[in-house]
Each structure stands twice: as structure tokens, then as C-alpha cells.
Design an enzyme around this catalytic site. Structure first.
Site, PDB file in Angstrom:
ATOM      1  N   ASP A 169      45.183  -7.305  13.422  1.00 40.72           N
ATOM      2  CA  ASP A 169      44.566  -8.355  12.618  1.00 40.72           C
ATOM      3  C   ASP A 169      43.275  -7.777  12.051  1.00 40.72           C
ATOM      4  O   ASP A 169      42.246  -7.717  12.725  1.00 40.72           O
ATOM      5  CB  ASP A 169      44.307  -9.594  13.482  1.00 40.72           C
ATOM      6  CG  ASP A 169      43.660 -10.715  12.669  1.00 40.72           C
ATOM      7  OD1 ASP A 169      43.341 -10.478  11.483  1.00 40.72           O
ATOM      8  OD2 ASP A 169      43.478 -11.811  13.229  1.00 40.72           O
ATOM      9  N   TYR A 179      40.147 -13.735  17.967  1.00 39.03           N
ATOM     10  CA  TYR A 179      40.446 -14.905  17.133  1.00 39.03           C
ATOM     11  C   TYR A 179      41.397 -14.490  16.024  1.00 39.03           C
ATOM     12  O   TYR A 179      41.181 -13.469  15.361  1.00 39.03           O
ATOM     13  CB  TYR A 179      39.153 -15.460  16.529  1.00 39.03           C
ATOM     14  CG  TYR A 179      39.363 -16.657  15.629  1.00 39.03           C
ATOM     15  CD1 TYR A 179      39.804 -17.870  16.151  1.00 39.03           C
ATOM     16  CD2 TYR A 179      39.124 -16.574  14.255  1.00 39.03           C
ATOM     17  CE1 TYR A 179      39.996 -18.974  15.326  1.00 39.03           C
ATOM     18  CE2 TYR A 179      39.310 -17.679  13.427  1.00 39.03           C
ATOM     19  CZ  TYR A 179      39.745 -18.879  13.964  1.00 39.03           C
ATOM     20  OH  TYR A 179      39.927 -19.963  13.143  1.00 39.03           O
ATOM     21  N   LYS A 220      39.289 -12.362   4.205  1.00 35.45           N
ATOM     22  CA  LYS A 220      37.848 -12.147   3.977  1.00 35.45           C
ATOM     23  C   LYS A 220      37.560 -11.233   2.770  1.00 35.45           C
ATOM     24  O   LYS A 220      37.661 -11.689   1.645  1.00 35.45           O
ATOM     25  CB  LYS A 220      37.180 -11.683   5.271  1.00 35.45           C
ATOM     26  CG  LYS A 220      37.330 -12.777   6.363  1.00 35.45           C
ATOM     27  CD  LYS A 220      36.413 -12.667   7.538  1.00 35.45           C
ATOM     28  CE  LYS A 220      36.420 -13.956   8.341  1.00 35.45           C
ATOM     29  NZ  LYS A 220      37.258 -13.976   9.532  1.00 35.45           N
TER      30      LYS A 220
HETATM   31  C1  LIG Z   1      38.351 -15.035  10.036  1.00 34.49           C
HETATM   32  C2  LIG Z   1      39.481 -14.497  10.812  1.00 34.49           C
HETATM   33  C3  LIG Z   1      40.766 -15.076  10.764  1.00 34.49           C
HETATM   34  C4  LIG Z   1      41.032 -16.365  10.057  1.00 34.49           C
HETATM   35  O1  LIG Z   1      40.865 -16.276   8.676  1.00 34.49           O
HETATM   36  P1  LIG Z   1      40.616 -17.636   7.844  1.00 34.49           P
HETATM   37  O2  LIG Z   1      40.565 -17.160   6.428  1.00 34.49           O
HETATM   38  O3  LIG Z   1      39.345 -18.210   8.363  1.00 34.49           O
HETATM   39  O4  LIG Z   1      41.777 -18.528   8.101  1.00 34.49           O
HETATM   40  C5  LIG Z   1      41.796 -14.439  11.414  1.00 34.49           C
HETATM   41  N1  LIG Z   1      41.596 -13.292  12.094  1.00 34.49           N
HETATM   42  C6  LIG Z   1      40.376 -12.709  12.168  1.00 34.49           C
HETATM   43  C7  LIG Z   1      40.227 -11.431  12.909  1.00 34.49           C
HETATM   44  C8  LIG Z   1      39.286 -13.300  11.548  1.00 34.49           C
HETATM   45  O5  LIG Z   1      38.081 -12.748  11.671  1.00 34.49           O
END
Ligand SMILES: *Cc1c(COP(=O)(O)O)cnc(C)c1O
Length: 431
Positions: A238, A143, A266
Site C-alpha cells: 500500500d 492504515y 495522495k
Molecule cells: C491515506 C491512506 C489510505 C486511504 O486513502 P484515502 O484517499 O484517504 O481513502 C490508504 N492507505 C494508506 C497507506 C494511506 O496513507
């Protein structure tokens, strides 16, 4: 008693789609209604009805120091009273960028944004601008936020053109996203060959948290690194979830493989809405106003958010013992769960890296999205609800990782392990 939560959920559904502002908060996958939280402190959440829960979501990662951590609270209080936003540069943004570049091994320059989604959307635009190529490769089950380019499912084979996962994502966008199975370097090579000279970037969660916890197999990250170097493809880690969590420099520090670009979120905001993307100087110098790739944000680098994030990162930077503590405690949790399984003669799979872990209700190894989907979701739902009844708050989906914070003590870990045994007994009798 969850009367107040139930009432709020009724009201919420009238005015908010599905009653929640992010789908992962709904209890759709496990049955029941979401609980509405009123406050939190240390390892605990307190709902509107005054019930207490031991929290293993920790806001999906950011609360690595526990809820309402004093260091972060004090920094925010100090920032209040000096304006909530200037729309002009501030000292704190410079200090924040310097600290991030110091902590994350591959970063030379970094741009602040307001969410992980913004970070990944911007990173692929920059990778496309930098390489002059259009397509990206992502992995099934990874994701990367809700940007159009990332909401693409695999189709039938590694080189099948993407089809949209969500209505509203156009075929045109989907065509530029190629999806391959995680941990399958051969499939990546096939996809790269089939699209020779067209791949701008390969993006992945170096340790996946978004199909449940799935670690990279030995050599996978280095194999991607080598391939990207050979083929002039921008490798993007990511690390929105893994950054500042698996080590102070994230998964790239833990596995000693350096990407060309990194996305963060995060933990970086200490609970405030913050994201960031960065990478090598020559790539990041493509970003406006240094270069031609446009990306902007009215509230980016917001002073209150930067105060929270800077306090969080400074603490982690100065307290490396945090990571040793989390490693030991989480390994104790997992060993306790494994002992429970052995005691009950059950064979389920538990994956863990550092302070992230998942239990899958399948006896087989979980190494990619296909194998994650072998988990018995009905059993997971029963397990989730049994844990909740015992005051343990888990992510309401099999396809999420759990997160440990330093507010979790040895004694609370024992409480978790005992609850896990009781829950396994309950679902075993039902099964
Ligand atoms: C949570 C998450 C996102 C998205 O971040 P948001 O602040 O919710 O837009 C993107 N990549 C990873 C790996 C994530 O865990």
C-alpha cells in the site's frame, strides 16, 4: 485570533459529524478546535482569520511540490472548458497509465479510482478473485483506508481471529482479516501456517506512515516477498502515502523489493481525489471487463483530476533532483532536532525515511504499533500546541507522519529547528 475558525467550527458541528469531513482533521487528540483554512501558497497555509502557518502536513502528502504549485494549476486550467467529465475513455487516461507503469517498478497494468480507500478495497478483491482464497493478513497500526476488511484490531495473539475495530464492521468480515505486528516476520509465518492454503494476500505499508513514521527493519520486506512467492500469496504494497514520495517509484524502488500489487493515492492526484491500483498483468487481467472481478467508477479517470495528477507525476519523473533535495533538507531537520534534544539532555526517538519523519516522546526505539504507543501522548499534545503557537502546523496526532515539500527552504528549516527547541523547552518545564 482564531475567531472565524471557532465560529465555523460551531456551525460545522451542527451539520457535519464532529464538524469535519475526515476524523484526522479534528484536534481531538491534542486539545483545541481545528483551524479552517482559506488558502495556501508554497510552504504556507492561511486560515480564515488570516494567520499564516508553516505546513508540515501538506495535505497528508500530496503537496510534495508545495501548495498551489504552478505546474499543476496550469494543467487544471488547460483542462477546464473541455467538460468536467465524459463518461467515456480519454487520451489522458492512457498517458497517465503509461506514465505510472513507467515510474513504479512492479506495475504492468493499472486501474484508476477516486481514493486510496477504493484502491485498497479493490486490490484485495482482485487478490481474492485471482487466488480463489479468502483471508488477508494486515499489520497492527497500518492504515489502508476505511474499507471494512481493514478496520480490524489485533486481538491478543498473532493468529487470533480478527475482531472489528469499528461498529458496523461485521464479525463475518473481521474473521477474514488476520492481524500481526509490523516488522515481525516470525509472526507472519506463524499466521500463514495456522491458515495454510487460505491466505489470498498480505497487505502492508512498506514504510508505515500511519502509526507515526516506522521504517521496515532490514530483511523484513524481502522476507515477506520470499514467503508470498513460496505460498502463492499476493503481496500488496500500500504505497498510497509512500508512492512518488520516497522515490519516484516509491518504497519498492527505494528498498528494491517488488510486490505483486501496489495501491496508490495522495500524490498521484496532485491534490485532486485520485487513487489507483495495479500489478502484474496476469493479476490485473482478472479485473472487469478483461476478467470476472468486478470494479467500476462513474468518475474514475476524471479529466480534471487526471490533468492535475499527470502534471504532478510528469514533474516528478523529469526532476529526480526533487528527491535528493527532500532527503538533504529532511535530514537537516532531523539532525537539528537531535541536536536540540542533546542540548536539553532529553532522549526521544525520531524516525525518518526520505521526506517523512516523526518524533515519538519515548526514549525507546519505535518499530511497531506497540512501541509507538509507548509515546507520552500528553507531552505530544503540549508539543503540538507549542509548535502551533509558533506558526508551525503539525499533524494533530502522534500517530501520523510529517511531510516535507520542496517549497521548504533551508532558512525555513532553521525556523522549524528553532521552534522545535523552544517547544521542547516549554514542555520540558511542564513535564
Ligand atoms: C491515506 C491512506 C489510505 C486511504 O486513502 P484515502 O484517499 O484517504 O481513502 C490508504 N492507505 C494508506 C497507506 C494511506 O496513507
Amino acid at each position: 485570533m482564531i475567531q472565524k475558525s471557532s465560529n465555523l467550527f460551531q456551525r460545522a458541528q451542527q451539520v457535519i459529524p464532529g464538524g469535519v469531513n475526515s476524523p484526522v482533521r479534528a484536534f481531538k487528540a491534542v486539545g483545541g478546535n481545528p483551524l479552517f483554512m482559506a488558502s495556501a501558497k508554497g510552504p504556507y497555509l492561511f486560515d480564515e482569520d488570516g494567520n499564516q502557518y508553516l505546513d508540515f502536513i501538506n495535505s497528508w502528502g500530496p503537496m510534495i511540490l508545495g501548495h498551489a504549485c504552478e505546474t499543476v494549476e496550469k494543467a487544471v486550467q488547460d483542462a477546464l472548458g473541455k467538460s468536467f467529465s465524459f463518461g467515456a475513455p480519454t487520451r489522458r487516461e492512457v498517458e497517465m497509465a503509461e506514465l505510472i507503469v513507467q515510474m513504479v517498478p512492479s506495475l504492468e497494468k493499472v486501474r484508476m479510482v477516486n481514493s486510496g480507500t477504493e484502491a485498497t478495497m479493490s486490490a484485495i478483491r482482485v487478490a481474492r478473485g485471482f487466488t480463489g482464497k479468502d483471508k488477508i493478513i494486515k499489520f497492527e497500526g497500518c492504515y489502508h483506508g476505511h474499507g471494512d476488511s481493514f478496520l480490524i484490531s489485533a486481538g491478543s495473539g498473532a493468529i487470533t481471529l480478527g475482531v472489528p475495530d469499528s461498529p458496523g464492521v461485521t464479525k463475518g468480515v473481521a474473521q477474514d482479516t488476520i492481524t500481526v505486528p509490523f516488522n515481525n516476520l516470525a509472526a507472519v509465518k506463524v499466521a500463514v501456517e495456522a491458515n495454510a492454503g487460505q491466505i489470498a494476500a498480505i497487505i502492508l505499508e512498506p514504510v508505515v506512515g500511519n502509526m507515526g513514521l516506522v521504517p521496515p527493519v532490514k530483511g523484513f520486506l524481502q522476507g515477506l516477498r520470499d514467503l508470498c512467492t513460496q505460498q502463492n500469496i499476493v503481496l500488496i504494497f500500500d504505497e498510497v502515502m509512500t508512492g512518488f514520495r520516497l522515490a519516484k517509484g516509491g518504497a519498492q524502488e527505494l528498498y528494491n523489493v517488488l510486490p505483486d500489487m501496489t495501491t496508490l493515492g495522495k500524490i498521484i492526484g496532485g491534490g485532486m481525489p485520485v487513487g489507483a491500483y495495479g500489478g502484474k498483468k496476469e493479476i490485473m487481467d482478472c479485473v472487469a471487463p478483461a476478467g470476472p472481478v468486478y470494479q467500476a467508477g462513474t468518475l474514475s479517470g476524471n479529466p480534471i483530476a487526471m490533468a492535475a495528477g499527470f502534471a504532478m507525476l510528469t514533474y516528478l519523473n523529469e526532476h529526480p533532483e526533487v528527491y535528493a533535495y527532500l532527503e538533504n533538507l529532511t535530514s537537516k531537520l532531523v539532525e537539528g532536532m537531535q541536536a536540540n534534544l542533546a542540548k536539553l539532555n532529553l532522549a526521544y526517538t525520531i524516525n525518518r525515511v526520505g521526506s517523512m519523519f516523526s518524533i515519538f516522546f519515548t526514549p525507546d526505539p519505535v518499530t511497531d504499533f506497540e512501541s509507538a504507543k509507548q509515546s507520552d501522548l500528553a507531552l505530544f499534545g503540549q508539543y503540538f500546541n507549542s509548535m502551533l503557537r509558533q506558526g508551525i502546523y503539525l499533524a494533530p496526532s502522534q500517530f501520523e507522519s510529517l511531510f516535507v515539500s520542496i517549497a521548504l527552504t533551508d532558512k525555513l528549516a532553521d525556523q522549524y529547528i528553532a521552534a522545535n527547541l523552544a517547544a521542547l523547552q516549554v514542555i520540558h518545564q511542564l513535564a
